[in-house]
Design an enzyme around this catalytic site. Structure first.
Site, PDB file in Angstrom:
ATOM      1  N   ASP A 247     -34.353  21.154 -22.610  1.00 38.24           N
ATOM      2  CA  ASP A 247     -34.893  21.074 -23.965  1.00 38.24           C
ATOM      3  C   ASP A 247     -36.186  20.238 -23.914  1.00 38.24           C
ATOM      4  OD1 ASP A 247     -34.626  20.861 -26.970  1.00 38.24           O
ATOM      5  OD2 ASP A 247     -34.361  18.755 -26.443  1.00 38.24           O
TER       6      ASP A 247
ATOM      7  N   ASP B 128     -30.780  17.272 -26.618  1.00 45.75           N
ATOM      8  CA  ASP B 128     -30.524  16.059 -27.414  1.00 45.75           C
ATOM      9  C   ASP B 128     -30.028  16.331 -28.824  1.00 45.75           C
ATOM     10  OD1 ASP B 128     -33.074  17.134 -28.239  1.00 45.75           O
ATOM     11  OD2 ASP B 128     -33.354  15.262 -29.351  1.00 45.75           O
TER      12      ASP B 128
HETATM   13  O1  LIG Z   1     -35.441  22.186 -29.173  1.00 47.25           O
HETATM   14  P1  LIG Z   1     -36.495  21.125 -29.069  1.00 47.25           P
HETATM   15  O2  LIG Z   1     -37.461  21.359 -27.970  1.00 47.25           O
HETATM   16  O3  LIG Z   1     -35.908  19.760 -29.031  1.00 47.25           O
HETATM   17  O4  LIG Z   1     -37.301  21.231 -30.449  1.00 47.25           O
HETATM   18  C1  LIG Z   1     -36.644  20.837 -31.669  1.00 47.25           C
HETATM   19  C2  LIG Z   1     -37.687  20.587 -32.737  1.00 47.25           C
HETATM   20  O5  LIG Z   1     -38.565  19.584 -32.221  1.00 47.25           O
HETATM   21  C3  LIG Z   1     -39.671  19.200 -33.014  1.00 47.25           C
HETATM   22  O6  LIG Z   1     -39.223  18.372 -34.068  1.00 47.25           O
HETATM   23  C4  LIG Z   1     -38.633  17.169 -33.599  1.00 47.25           C
HETATM   24  O7  LIG Z   1     -39.599  16.456 -32.793  1.00 47.25           O
HETATM   25  C5  LIG Z   1     -40.763  15.971 -33.525  1.00 47.25           C
HETATM   26  C6  LIG Z   1     -41.714  15.344 -32.505  1.00 47.25           C
HETATM   27  O8  LIG Z   1     -41.069  14.349 -31.787  1.00 47.25           O
HETATM   28  C7  LIG Z   1     -40.285  14.983 -34.589  1.00 47.25           C
HETATM   29  O9  LIG Z   1     -41.400  14.487 -35.317  1.00 47.25           O
HETATM   30  C8  LIG Z   1     -39.287  15.687 -35.518  1.00 47.25           C
HETATM   31  O10 LIG Z   1     -38.745  14.751 -36.453  1.00 47.25           O
HETATM   32  C9  LIG Z   1     -38.131  16.311 -34.725  1.00 47.25           C
HETATM   33  O11 LIG Z   1     -37.275  17.060 -35.575  1.00 47.25           O
HETATM   34  C10 LIG Z   1     -40.438  20.394 -33.504  1.00 47.25           C
HETATM   35  O12 LIG Z   1     -41.410  19.978 -34.424  1.00 47.25           O
HETATM   36  C11 LIG Z   1     -39.568  21.494 -34.056  1.00 47.25           C
HETATM   37  O13 LIG Z   1     -40.356  22.656 -34.282  1.00 47.25           O
HETATM   38  C12 LIG Z   1     -38.504  21.845 -33.018  1.00 47.25           C
HETATM   39  O14 LIG Z   1     -37.649  22.862 -33.502  1.00 47.25           O
HETATM   40 MG    MG Z   2     -34.547  18.476 -28.570  1.00 48.75          MG
END
Ligand SMILES: O=P(O)(O)OC[C@H]1O[C@H](O[C@H]2O[C@H](CO)[C@@H](O)[C@H](O)[C@H]2O)[C@H](O)[C@@H](O)[C@@H]1O
Ligand code: MG
Length: 252
Positions: free
Chosen positions: A26, A203
């Site tokens: 991830d 995570d």
């Molecule tokens: O599946 P992942 O690679 O973990 O992506 C999940 C989402 O991650 C991002 O949002 C998250 O991370 C941001 C940056 O650290 C944070 O600001 C936010 O609060 C988190 O939810 C991304 O923006 C999403 O599009 C992804 O789905």
């Molecule tokens: Mg993640």
């Protein structure tokens, strides 16, 4: 199993039998530290090259599995283009080529309506990911409840082809047709993943479906973060920094 034991387990498994394992990683909160906004993430300079070297050791059997779009993930780790599943499994690039998802005209209109509505919630950020959209409240936690209600409403409007995905201070609408677990099964249909055993590291809620596949296939599942959130992962690493230490050690 936690931190030192989990790290040691991954190091010895992969270093002793690199031809046996496939790694599924991830991005946000796992390879990269969480940041206040989606675009504020930082990719440590050494990380893309380390992932590339590790991928070579695994015969190419290393994939990124993310909620980001595939195109966004590619930007983060360029010049490399790893096998990747994006939008929580709806998009994929594997040996069979690339499959992406188009937003329908109705979904475009929905994103527009959501973006306009969010102007009434200062600090709420709308992330347009094409065939998915995320409403982030990390900078405005006071809007969590209202946003949850509104995103349920938009999920109903979007219909059965989209699903509401809960995440870390975010509510997302994503294509319903595929989860991260489904994406793993698609990777396993072809080389270099075929006949290998999965090591999955993630995570968040969206990663639970890939942990379930790893457990069912006799592999390893690692949830990153403090103990608390219920998880079917069999191991824990308490931070993304520890994940990057594992990657660096395996790549060396
Ligand atoms: O599946 P992942 O690679 O973990 O992506 C999940 C989402 O991650 C991002 O949002 C998250 O991370 C941001 C940056 O650290 C944070 O600001 C936010 O609060 C988190 O939810 C991304 O923006 C999403 O599009 C992804 O789905
Ligand atoms: Mg993640």
């Amino acid at each position: 199993m936690q931190d030192d034991d989990a790290t040691q387990e991954m190091l010895s498994l992969v270093l002793e039998e690199p031809d046996h394992w496939a790694m599924f990683l991830d991005i946000d909160g796992t390879l990269l530290n969480l940041a206040p906004t989606p675009d504020a993430i930082e990719v440590p300079e050494a990380l893309p090259g380390q992932l590339h070297r590790l991928s070579n050791k695994l015969g190419g059997a290393l994939a990124l599995v993310t909620g980001r779009s595939l195109a966004y993930a590619d930007e983060l780790f360029k010049p490399f283009a790893f096998p990747t599943a994006g939008l929580h499994g709806a998009e994929i690039r594997n040996a069979s080529g690339m499959q992406t998802v188009e937003a329908t005209a109705e979904f475009q209109a929905l994103k527009h309506a959501l973006t306009t509505e969010a102007e009434h919630y200062p600090g709420v950020l709308i992330e347009d990911k094409g065939a998915a959209v995320a409403a982030h409240y990390r900078l405005a936690p006071e809007y969590e409840k209202i946003l949850e209600e509104r995103m349920h409403h938009y999920a109903e409007l979007a219909g059965p082809n989209w699903a509401l995905q809960l995440g870390k201070m975010v509510f997302e609408l994503r294509p319903a047709r595929s989860s991260k677990g489904d994406a793993l099964e698609r990777f396993f249909q072809s080389d270099p993943f075929k006949n290998r055993c999965p090591i999955t590291i993630g995570d968040d809620l969206t990663d639970e479906s890939m942990f379930a596949i790893a457990n069912a296939r006799g592999g390893v599942s690692v949830r990153v973060g403090a103990i608390g959130a219920p998880s079917c992962a069999t191991s824990r690493l308490s931070s993304s920094a520890l994940v990057r230490n594992v990657i660096a050690a395996l790549a060396a």
